[in-house]
Design a protein around this motif. Structure first.
Motif, mmCIF file in Angstrom:
data_model
loop_
_atom_site.group_PDB
_atom_site.id
_atom_site.type_symbol
_atom_site.label_atom_id
_atom_site.label_comp_id
_atom_site.label_asym_id
_atom_site.label_seq_id
_atom_site.Cartn_x
_atom_site.Cartn_y
_atom_site.Cartn_z
ATOM 1 N N THR A 24 80.311 170.805 120.513
ATOM 2 C CA THR A 24 79.064 170.848 119.752
ATOM 3 C C THR A 24 78.794 169.515 119.060
ATOM 4 N N ASN A 25 77.560 169.019 119.213
ATOM 5 C CA ASN A 25 77.110 167.858 118.457
ATOM 6 C C ASN A 25 76.478 168.390 117.174
ATOM 7 N N ILE A 26 77.197 168.373 116.095
ATOM 8 C CA ILE A 26 76.783 168.992 114.830
ATOM 9 C C ILE A 26 75.519 168.338 114.268
ATOM 10 N N LYS A 27 75.225 167.098 114.658
ATOM 11 C CA LYS A 27 74.053 166.399 114.124
ATOM 12 C C LYS A 27 72.790 166.622 114.952
ATOM 13 N N SER A 28 72.903 167.289 116.076
ATOM 14 C CA SER A 28 71.747 167.548 116.919
ATOM 15 C C SER A 28 70.797 168.533 116.251
ATOM 16 N N LYS A 29 69.487 168.266 116.340
ATOM 17 C CA LYS A 29 68.505 169.177 115.755
ATOM 18 C C LYS A 29 68.466 170.512 116.478
ATOM 19 N N ASN A 30 69.016 170.574 117.678
ATOM 20 C CA ASN A 30 69.052 171.831 118.419
ATOM 21 C C ASN A 30 70.285 172.665 118.092
ATOM 22 N N THR A 31 71.209 172.124 117.323
ATOM 23 C CA THR A 31 72.404 172.859 116.931
ATOM 24 C C THR A 31 72.077 173.737 115.738
ATOM 25 N N ARG A 32 72.315 175.024 115.857
ATOM 26 C CA ARG A 32 72.013 175.951 114.766
ATOM 27 C C ARG A 32 73.190 176.102 113.803
ATOM 28 N N VAL A 33 74.320 175.492 114.100
ATOM 29 C CA VAL A 33 75.514 175.626 113.271
ATOM 30 C C VAL A 33 75.471 174.613 112.136
ATOM 31 N N THR A 34 75.740 175.091 110.936
ATOM 32 C CA THR A 34 75.934 174.213 109.785
ATOM 33 C C THR A 34 77.263 174.599 109.161
ATOM 34 N N LEU A 35 78.141 173.643 109.005
ATOM 35 C CA LEU A 35 79.459 173.929 108.446
ATOM 36 C C LEU A 35 79.352 174.285 106.961
#
Length: 147
Positions: A24-35
């Motif tokens: 997962t690219n955590i900085k991608s705007k398409n990533t719904r995951v936030t740590l």
């Protein structure tokens, strides 16, 4: 809410497989995951910024206590963040009725959004401070981008 306290409300998604996968690219705007650490950092910063005002932190999530290992539960839904020099108390509102959560979001003195249309719409109705977490829905011009 008690009006003589600064109410800081945080929305944290956990459903539909909202887990971090190895690629997962955590900085991608398409990533719904936030740590969780993203929100803990915001809590610490806001706690320091408003240290001279009475304040209450609320986290609303559809997750459960196991999704928040960074917190030590002290009583019921009250918890403190582990490994901090000064304990910061947080009320975790887990699996709260959506109408109740929406009401808290709209009326928060400070609303911290997750990558969610549910929170996004509530943020549009909130006339106070809204902190935006970037994703594909564009930032409203009155919102603050936290990075």
């Amino acid at each position: 809410f008690t009006k003589d306290i600064l109410n800081i409300v945080i929305h944290k998604r956990h459903t539909r497989g909202n887990k971090l996968k190895p690629d997962t690219n955590i900085k991608s705007k398409n990533t719904r995951v936030t740590l969780n650490q993203y929100y803990i950092d915001i809590i610490k910063n806001l706690d320091n910024k408003y240290k001279n005002r009475p304040r209450q932190f609320w986290i609303f999530s559809d997750g459960n206590k196991n999704d928040f290992p960074e917190f030590e539960y002290i009583f019921g839904n009250e918890a403190i963040i582990k490994n901090t020099s000064e304990p910061i108390k947080v009320t975790l509102m887990l699996k709260t009725d959506s109408q109740e959560a929406f009401n808290y979001f709209v009326n928060a003195d400070i609303l911290v959004l997750d990558k969610s249309s549910f929170g996004y719409v509530a943020g549009l109705y909130n006339d106070n401070i809204v902190i935006y977490n970037p994703y594909w829905d564009k930032q409203y011009n009155k919102w603050i981008l936290y990075n």
